[in-house]
Design a protein around this motif. Sequence first.
Motif, short mmCIF file in Angstrom:
data_model
loop_
_atom_site.label_atom_id
_atom_site.label_comp_id
_atom_site.label_asym_id
_atom_site.label_seq_id
_atom_site.Cartn_x
_atom_site.Cartn_y
_atom_site.Cartn_z
N ASP A 98 35.30 33.05 13.12
CA ASP A 98 35.68 32.27 12.16
C ASP A 98 34.81 32.04 11.71
N PHE A 99 33.91 32.51 10.60
CA PHE A 99 32.97 31.76 10.22
C PHE A 99 33.69 30.69 8.86
N THR A 100 34.90 30.22 8.51
CA THR A 100 35.03 29.33 6.97
C THR A 100 35.11 28.19 8.24
N HIS A 101 34.97 27.72 9.60
CA HIS A 101 34.69 26.37 9.58
C HIS A 101 33.47 26.15 9.58
N PHE A 102 31.69 26.82 9.13
CA PHE A 102 30.96 25.94 8.87
C PHE A 102 31.41 25.60 7.68
N ALA A 103 31.48 26.29 6.58
CA ALA A 103 31.81 25.98 5.07
C ALA A 103 31.31 24.39 4.96
N LYS A 104 31.78 24.08 5.64
CA LYS A 104 31.17 22.49 5.27
C LYS A 104 30.32 21.98 5.13
N LYS A 105 29.36 23.03 6.20
CA LYS A 105 28.14 22.57 7.02
C LYS A 105 27.43 22.35 5.94
N ASP A 106 27.21 21.92 5.26
CA ASP A 106 25.50 21.77 4.66
C ASP A 106 24.25 21.64 4.78
N THR A 107 24.09 21.75 5.76
CA THR A 107 23.36 22.59 6.11
C THR A 107 21.59 22.42 6.08
N SER A 108 20.45 21.43 5.79
CA SER A 108 19.45 22.59 5.33
C SER A 108 19.22 24.14 6.53
N ALA A 109 18.70 25.00 5.60
CA ALA A 109 17.90 25.96 6.39
C ALA A 109 16.65 25.26 7.74
N ALA A 110 15.98 24.05 7.61
CA ALA A 110 14.63 23.79 8.18
C ALA A 110 15.23 22.80 9.02
N VAL A 111 16.23 23.09 10.27
CA VAL A 111 17.14 22.07 11.07
C VAL A 111 16.88 22.78 12.30
N ALA A 112 17.22 21.81 13.35
CA ALA A 112 17.41 22.73 14.29
C ALA A 112 17.65 21.48 15.85
N GLU A 113 18.02 21.80 16.51
CA GLU A 113 18.95 21.61 17.55
C GLU A 113 18.09 20.34 18.58
N ASN A 114 17.65 18.95 18.50
CA ASN A 114 17.13 18.70 20.05
C ASN A 114 17.18 19.04 21.39
N SER A 115 16.55 19.69 21.68
CA SER A 115 16.50 20.70 23.43
C SER A 115 16.40 20.35 24.11
N HIS A 116 15.47 18.88 24.34
CA HIS A 116 14.82 18.68 25.37
C HIS A 116 14.65 18.45 26.42
N ASN A 117 16.23 18.08 27.25
CA ASN A 117 16.59 17.76 27.94
C ASN A 117 16.70 19.88 28.01
N HIS A 118 16.78 20.99 27.87
CA HIS A 118 16.80 21.98 28.38
C HIS A 118 15.94 22.98 28.41
N HIS A 119 14.51 22.64 28.79
CA HIS A 119 13.34 22.78 29.11
C HIS A 119 13.07 23.33 30.51
N HIS A 120 14.45 23.14 31.73
CA HIS A 120 14.05 23.05 32.66
C HIS A 120 15.27 25.13 33.05
N SER A 121 15.84 25.43 32.08
CA SER A 121 16.75 26.77 32.11
C SER A 121 16.46 27.75 31.46
N ASP A 122 16.48 28.28 31.46
CA ASP A 122 15.75 29.65 31.07
C ASP A 122 17.56 30.96 31.13
N HIS A 123 18.38 30.21 30.99
CA HIS A 123 19.59 30.92 30.54
C HIS A 123 20.17 31.47 29.19
N HIS A 124 18.84 32.56 28.97
CA HIS A 124 19.07 33.03 27.52
C HIS A 124 20.34 33.76 27.81
N ASN A 125 21.17 33.12 25.96
CA ASN A 125 22.73 33.04 25.57
C ASN A 125 22.50 34.04 24.03
N VAL A 126 21.45 34.25 23.65
CA VAL A 126 21.69 34.72 22.19
C VAL A 126 23.17 35.21 22.34
#
Length: 492
Positions: A444-472
């Motif tokens: 259900d993509f509708t719950h993303f409708a109100k999140k008018d995030t900029s195209a140049a955004v990304a989540e801080n992931s400095h705590n994740h570099h210890h793992s390599d669990h690919h989950n695309v």
Amino acid sequence: MTSPVPKVNENLNNQNDLKMPSPRIPPPTPNSEIQHNSTTTTAMQTHSRQSNSSRSNSLESSTAHLRPHTGGDVRWEAVNSVSAKGPIGLSNFRLLKRLGYGDIGSVYLVELRGTNAYFAMKIMDKASLASRNKLLRAQTEREILGLLDHPFLPTLYSYFDTDKFYCLVMEFCSGGNLHSLRQKQPNKHFTEEAARFYASEVLLALEYLHMLGIVYRDLKPENVLVRDEGHIMLSDFDLSLRCSVSPTLVKSSSTHNQTGNGGVGGILDNEYALHGCMQPSTFFPRILPSKKNRKSKSDFGLFVGGAMPELMAEPTNVRSMSFVGTHEYLAPEIIRGEGHGSAVDWWTFGIFLYELLHGTTPFKGQGNRATLYNVIGQPLRFPDSPQVSFVARDLIRGLLVKEPHKRIACKRGATEIKQHPFFEGVNWALVRSAMPPHIPEPVDFTHFAKKDTSAAVAENSHNHHHSDHHNVGGDHSQNSTTPPDYVEFEYF
């Protein structure tokens, strides 16, 4: 729950590197994998100078016509409609959710603005890649994705770069990956019928890659994604090796069984053996000699009982000295530093099938060091439970032979595996029409409708570099927060 299994990095210089004495690895030979990073850096710099802000290498509209299995794909229509107005860049996308992360980048669910079309975008930080000597891996992955045209492999819809990032736009798979799906099964393993379904589609994907001269080297359930309709998509090609391949026709094993040769495929007489490097999609119309020189079928001596010759497109001559892969899936020849070729994919296919059926890998130890020593020194064992069929065990035994030259499929490739009794009843020509064992719930993509995030955004992931669990396209219960500004983002 099984913890994520890290990759072994060929540079052996980060948190996931092997913590054991390294094997003696001789210098690469001229035929080994080329690692000219200066050349790659120059290529990347040239690639980056195409414009000042957002350089786009979006695939042209004509590209869609070169990919027959994606005919009628609304995502191509969306990309083509936007690219007709100008180069596609990061500003054309709304980043909705972080899906996964790996050794060279992070993957996001994105929406192409104004189209209602959703994609998975892999974003790689240029500076981080350069500092960790991994530009070549990013370049190789992009080149490989641009070659692919197969129903069980990704479609690269667009790629572009900014001052900071390289971006790959691919298909979003709503069903997560087989690792997550296996965890949800009773007793955390698939039925034999389900395992056969997924293994057959992965086998066809590996066969196609080998025909293109691509050794995958990173098969594991985390890298097998589940599409909306339940079929699979093999992902993550940053560890893949490109090489030359010479497709050849061989006599079918069924014909040889009738002639008393024990089912061992033989090469056609030189007059009729066809060698060369060509795209699989255009190979078959050129199998037989030209019409003016064509002999009757009976002259070939191959069509006894209607049996056709088989295609063998295994890149058997490739040798790489790179020390890469995932610990529980590493082939013995990689660990021993002997140099490896396409047979490593058939070892990992055996580990993959074992894990689907048993819920664990066969050589897993208390740690990475113990796991690698088990791969080298311990025999293959099957647990008492769950019970699997004799033919399943027989195939796994044939794939998990520690000497690569004795491994099933090391010479004739996927053709040999397809003929194993484990796959009896599989209609290889109509695999795409088979009913998948699991159909994902619609997203259900509708719950993303109100999140008018900029195209140049990304989540801080400095705590994740210890793992390599690919989950695309992975577990949708994770990483659901709206990402902050990309300027503060750390990818690794």
